[in-house]
Structure formats: C-alpha cells, structure tokens
Motif scaffolding. Structure first.
Motif, PDB file in Angstrom:
ATOM      1  N   CYS A 259       4.272  -8.563  -0.825  1.00  0.00           N
ATOM      2  CA  CYS A 259       4.136 -10.040  -0.413  1.00  0.00           C
ATOM      3  C   CYS A 259       5.211 -10.908  -0.949  1.00  0.00           C
ATOM      4  O   CYS A 259       6.006 -11.823  -0.547  1.00  0.00           O
ATOM      5  CB  CYS A 259       3.290 -10.716   0.563  1.00  0.00           C
ATOM      6  SG  CYS A 259       1.772 -10.803   1.494  1.00  0.00           S
ATOM      7  N   GLU A 260       4.353 -10.603  -2.117  1.00  0.00           N
ATOM      8  CA  GLU A 260       4.834 -11.689  -3.694  1.00  0.00           C
ATOM      9  C   GLU A 260       7.572 -11.291  -4.091  1.00  0.00           C
ATOM     10  O   GLU A 260       7.681 -12.104  -3.982  1.00  0.00           O
ATOM     11  CB  GLU A 260       4.092 -11.792  -4.845  1.00  0.00           C
ATOM     12  CG  GLU A 260       5.067 -12.877  -5.879  1.00  0.00           C
ATOM     13  CD  GLU A 260       3.964 -12.444  -6.778  1.00  0.00           C
ATOM     14  OE1 GLU A 260       4.179 -13.113  -7.750  1.00  0.00           O
ATOM     15  OE2 GLU A 260       2.873 -12.369  -6.485  1.00  0.00           O
TER      16      GLU A 260
ATOM     17  N   ASP B  56       1.065   5.311  -2.915  1.00  0.00           N
ATOM     18  CA  ASP B  56       0.605   5.106  -4.251  1.00  0.00           C
ATOM     19  C   ASP B  56      -0.256   4.391  -4.339  1.00  0.00           C
ATOM     20  O   ASP B  56      -1.234   4.937  -5.205  1.00  0.00           O
ATOM     21  CB  ASP B  56       1.447   4.644  -5.433  1.00  0.00           C
ATOM     22  CG  ASP B  56       2.911   5.202  -5.698  1.00  0.00           C
ATOM     23  OD1 ASP B  56       3.487   6.423  -5.426  1.00  0.00           O
ATOM     24  OD2 ASP B  56       4.408   4.319  -5.527  1.00  0.00           O
ATOM     25  N   ALA B  57      -1.189   4.130  -2.980  1.00  0.00           N
ATOM     26  CA  ALA B  57      -2.049   3.056  -3.242  1.00  0.00           C
ATOM     27  C   ALA B  57      -3.201   3.734  -2.542  1.00  0.00           C
ATOM     28  O   ALA B  57      -4.820   3.482  -2.374  1.00  0.00           O
ATOM     29  CB  ALA B  57      -2.294   1.829  -2.442  1.00  0.00           C
ATOM     30  N   GLY B  58      -2.430   5.015  -1.740  1.00  0.00           N
ATOM     31  CA  GLY B  58      -3.807   6.257  -2.277  1.00  0.00           C
ATOM     32  C   GLY B  58      -3.692   6.115   0.097  1.00  0.00           C
ATOM     33  O   GLY B  58      -4.683   5.861   0.086  1.00  0.00           O
ATOM     34  N   LEU B  59      -3.240   5.455   0.444  1.00  0.00           N
ATOM     35  CA  LEU B  59      -3.104   5.688   2.073  1.00  0.00           C
ATOM     36  C   LEU B  59      -3.016   6.300   2.650  1.00  0.00           C
ATOM     37  O   LEU B  59      -1.588   7.049   2.260  1.00  0.00           O
ATOM     38  CB  LEU B  59      -2.706   3.739   2.818  1.00  0.00           C
ATOM     39  CG  LEU B  59      -2.537   3.488   4.345  1.00  0.00           C
ATOM     40  CD1 LEU B  59      -4.078   3.623   4.495  1.00  0.00           C
ATOM     41  CD2 LEU B  59      -1.540   2.905   4.945  1.00  0.00           C
ATOM     42  N   ASN B  60      -3.083   7.510   3.390  1.00  0.00           N
ATOM     43  CA  ASN B  60      -2.347   8.149   4.477  1.00  0.00           C
ATOM     44  C   ASN B  60      -1.767   7.949   6.112  1.00  0.00           C
ATOM     45  O   ASN B  60      -2.864   6.887   6.617  1.00  0.00           O
ATOM     46  CB  ASN B  60      -3.538   9.308   4.853  1.00  0.00           C
ATOM     47  CG  ASN B  60      -2.826  11.006   5.362  1.00  0.00           C
ATOM     48  OD1 ASN B  60      -1.666  10.863   5.396  1.00  0.00           O
ATOM     49  ND2 ASN B  60      -3.577  11.558   6.030  1.00  0.00           N
TER      50      ASN B  60
ATOM     51  N   ASN C  82       5.227 -11.171   5.479  1.00  0.00           N
ATOM     52  CA  ASN C  82       4.266 -11.346   6.106  1.00  0.00           C
ATOM     53  C   ASN C  82       3.610 -10.041   6.640  1.00  0.00           C
ATOM     54  O   ASN C  82       3.906  -9.530   6.913  1.00  0.00           O
ATOM     55  CB  ASN C  82       4.388 -12.574   6.687  1.00  0.00           C
ATOM     56  CG  ASN C  82       5.594 -13.668   6.675  1.00  0.00           C
ATOM     57  OD1 ASN C  82       4.763 -14.084   5.678  1.00  0.00           O
ATOM     58  ND2 ASN C  82       6.307 -13.834   7.506  1.00  0.00           N
ATOM     59  N   ILE C  83       2.440 -10.165   5.238  1.00  0.00           N
ATOM     60  CA  ILE C  83       1.103  -8.859   6.157  1.00  0.00           C
ATOM     61  C   ILE C  83       0.181  -9.373   6.196  1.00  0.00           C
ATOM     62  O   ILE C  83      -0.776 -10.172   6.611  1.00  0.00           O
ATOM     63  CB  ILE C  83       0.945  -8.297   4.651  1.00  0.00           C
ATOM     64  CG1 ILE C  83       2.886  -7.763   4.433  1.00  0.00           C
ATOM     65  CG2 ILE C  83       0.341  -6.928   4.974  1.00  0.00           C
ATOM     66  CD1 ILE C  83       2.824  -7.039   2.876  1.00  0.00           C
ATOM     67  N   GLN C  84      -0.214  -8.614   7.003  1.00  0.00           N
ATOM     68  CA  GLN C  84      -1.888  -8.967   7.663  1.00  0.00           C
ATOM     69  C   GLN C  84      -2.335  -7.113   7.861  1.00  0.00           C
ATOM     70  O   GLN C  84      -2.307  -6.465   7.621  1.00  0.00           O
ATOM     71  CB  GLN C  84      -1.306  -9.667   9.481  1.00  0.00           C
ATOM     72  CG  GLN C  84      -2.705  -9.627   9.705  1.00  0.00           C
ATOM     73  CD  GLN C  84      -3.229  -9.915  11.917  1.00  0.00           C
ATOM     74  OE1 GLN C  84      -2.243  -9.273  11.930  1.00  0.00           O
ATOM     75  NE2 GLN C  84      -4.724 -10.651  12.189  1.00  0.00           N
ATOM     76  N   LEU C  85      -3.654  -7.633   6.967  1.00  0.00           N
ATOM     77  CA  LEU C  85      -4.467  -6.249   7.147  1.00  0.00           C
ATOM     78  C   LEU C  85      -5.662  -5.883   8.098  1.00  0.00           C
ATOM     79  O   LEU C  85      -6.229  -7.692   7.733  1.00  0.00           O
ATOM     80  CB  LEU C  85      -4.446  -6.146   5.146  1.00  0.00           C
ATOM     81  CG  LEU C  85      -5.976  -4.860   5.274  1.00  0.00           C
ATOM     82  CD1 LEU C  85      -5.229  -3.457   5.092  1.00  0.00           C
ATOM     83  CD2 LEU C  85      -6.304  -4.705   3.639  1.00  0.00           C
TER      84      LEU C  85
ATOM     85  N   GLU D 153      -8.833  -1.896  -1.781  1.00  0.00           N
ATOM     86  CA  GLU D 153      -8.600  -2.748  -3.385  1.00  0.00           C
ATOM     87  C   GLU D 153      -7.293  -1.856  -3.308  1.00  0.00           C
ATOM     88  O   GLU D 153      -5.971  -3.410  -3.495  1.00  0.00           O
ATOM     89  CB  GLU D 153      -9.463  -2.272  -4.132  1.00  0.00           C
ATOM     90  CG  GLU D 153      -9.354  -3.808  -5.105  1.00  0.00           C
ATOM     91  CD  GLU D 153     -10.010  -3.832  -6.388  1.00  0.00           C
ATOM     92  OE1 GLU D 153      -9.803  -3.978  -7.503  1.00  0.00           O
ATOM     93  OE2 GLU D 153     -11.594  -3.864  -6.366  1.00  0.00           O
ATOM     94  N   PRO D 154      -7.335  -0.677  -3.755  1.00  0.00           N
ATOM     95  CA  PRO D 154      -5.354  -1.067  -4.294  1.00  0.00           C
ATOM     96  C   PRO D 154      -4.349  -0.235  -3.490  1.00  0.00           C
ATOM     97  O   PRO D 154      -3.737  -1.065  -3.214  1.00  0.00           O
ATOM     98  CB  PRO D 154      -5.133   0.680  -4.460  1.00  0.00           C
ATOM     99  CG  PRO D 154      -7.118   1.412  -4.490  1.00  0.00           C
ATOM    100  CD  PRO D 154      -7.973   0.362  -4.055  1.00  0.00           C
ATOM    101  N   VAL D 155      -5.219  -1.120  -1.916  1.00  0.00           N
ATOM    102  CA  VAL D 155      -4.348  -1.143  -1.207  1.00  0.00           C
ATOM    103  C   VAL D 155      -3.930  -2.934  -0.749  1.00  0.00           C
ATOM    104  O   VAL D 155      -3.077  -3.272  -0.675  1.00  0.00           O
ATOM    105  CB  VAL D 155      -4.710  -0.685   0.665  1.00  0.00           C
ATOM    106  CG1 VAL D 155      -3.885  -0.944   1.472  1.00  0.00           C
ATOM    107  CG2 VAL D 155      -4.927   0.764   0.178  1.00  0.00           C
ATOM    108  N   GLU D 156      -4.208  -3.360  -0.831  1.00  0.00           N
ATOM    109  CA  GLU D 156      -4.860  -4.720  -1.131  1.00  0.00           C
ATOM    110  C   GLU D 156      -3.410  -5.889  -2.055  1.00  0.00           C
ATOM    111  O   GLU D 156      -3.176  -6.112  -1.841  1.00  0.00           O
ATOM    112  CB  GLU D 156      -6.145  -5.490  -1.009  1.00  0.00           C
ATOM    113  CG  GLU D 156      -7.092  -5.350   0.297  1.00  0.00           C
ATOM    114  CD  GLU D 156      -8.345  -6.033   0.238  1.00  0.00           C
ATOM    115  OE1 GLU D 156      -9.043  -6.735   0.648  1.00  0.00           O
ATOM    116  OE2 GLU D 156      -8.965  -5.604  -1.215  1.00  0.00           O
ATOM    117  N   LYS D 157      -4.271  -4.768  -2.974  1.00  0.00           N
ATOM    118  CA  LYS D 157      -3.027  -5.292  -4.563  1.00  0.00           C
ATOM    119  C   LYS D 157      -1.735  -4.900  -3.907  1.00  0.00           C
ATOM    120  O   LYS D 157      -0.705  -5.957  -4.440  1.00  0.00           O
ATOM    121  CB  LYS D 157      -3.409  -4.784  -5.920  1.00  0.00           C
ATOM    122  CG  LYS D 157      -4.706  -4.730  -6.206  1.00  0.00           C
ATOM    123  CD  LYS D 157      -4.848  -4.108  -7.479  1.00  0.00           C
ATOM    124  CE  LYS D 157      -6.679  -5.266  -8.002  1.00  0.00           C
ATOM    125  NZ  LYS D 157      -7.050  -4.197  -9.092  1.00  0.00           N
TER     126      LYS D 157
END
Length: 176
Positions: free
Chosen positions: A159-160, A113-117, A165-168, A149-153
């Motif tokens: 996470c919340e 949904d955030a646009g990651l392939n 626990n996530i690392q980008l 930015e959409p992936v970070e969001k």
C-alpha cells in the motif's frame, strides 16, 4: 485402483461448452471432480480432475473427439487425487492500483514471502473515462502458512510503497 487425471482445455468461448463437455465425459464413463473454468477475453479455459478407470491413452481417445467438436485444444496429466482434496482459503485479498508492468509480480512475491499459498487469482483492468491509466485489479484467495500477521505487513508495505488500495478479508474461522 483410482485413476485421476488433470484435464485442461482451451479455445474460443461460446455458449454450451461446459454442458457438452461434461455430458460427453459422463457418457464415456468419467466422473468429474474439482474444476476451475473461466472466460478470458474471447477464450475459455477449463481445468478439471477426471476419474477414469482406463489409461491416459484411452482417456485421450475419449477427449480428442470432444475437443475437436468444440474447437478446444487439451492436455491430460495423471495426478494423485480424490474428490476430498479440495482446499478452502483462509483469506481473500482484493487489490486495486493504477495499471503498470510488474503488479502481479510485486503482489505475488510479497505474499509468497509472507507465507501465502495462492489457491485462486483473478486479474483484469478497467478503463475509467478521464483516467490517464486503467485500474488494474487482483482478487486472490489463499491459505496461510505463517499466520495472518506477515501477510498484513506485506500488504501494508505494498500500500505504502506501490500506491495500491488493498482489502484483506479473513474467511476461515479463527483467522483474525
């Protein structure tokens, strides 16, 4: 004419599969392109691009004895492709969470949904002594279609809401 095929094989893991398979295909006149190989538990799986001047049926005749000899089942599909189609990821994401049903769905849906392939996904779990549930992990590499930015969001929300626990890690130049 360039004839490219996607060859996938799966069977019980043991030493020498890759060496024997690649040598047999090379001796038959195949040129190997991109590939992905992994051991999953006691199984081994291979996906590879194979350039072959003949037909799919002729390639099946080449692969069948190799598969039989190695104890691997296989599928062959014609694909448009060349060696230079290899795509490099923009980002890597590592996710750790208490194991539960639906983690892969939650993560992959949010990222899509955030646009990651997703180009590559590796998952497993570790049982930690004294922990009530194993830790499930996902390592994902992918390309961005809507920016970072959409992936970070999406990852912040996971996470919340899902206690992950996530690392980008941006890996492509210019991704910040």
């Amino acid at each position: 004419m360039e004839n490219w095929f996607m060859l996938s094989m799966v069977g019980k893991d043991r030493p020498g599969i890759v060496a024997r398979l690649s040598a047999s295909l090379c001796r038959a006149g195949c040129n190997l392109g991109e590939s992905s190989m992994a051991a999953l538990s006691d199984n081994f799986t291979i996906m590879m691009m194979v350039h072959w001047e003949g037909t799919q049926e002729e390639l099946t005749g080449v692969v069948q004895p190799i598969g039989d000899n190695l104890g691997l089942t296989f599928n062959i599909h014609p694909v448009p492709g060349k060696l230079e189609h290899n795509r490099q990821p923009d980002i890597r994401v590592s996710i750790y969470a208490e194991d539960r049903k639906g983690i892969v769905e939650d993560v992959t849906t949010a990222l899509a949904d955030a646009g990651l392939n997703i180009l590559h996904l590796d998952s497993n779990f570790d049982e930690e002594p004294g922990s009530p549930k194993p830790t499930f992990y996902l390592h994902i590499e992918g390309t961005l279609s809507k920016g970072i930015e959409p992936v970070e969001k999406a990852l912040d929300a996971l996470c919340e809401e899902k206690r992950m626990n996530i690392q980008l890690i941006p890996v492509s130049p210019g991704i910040k």
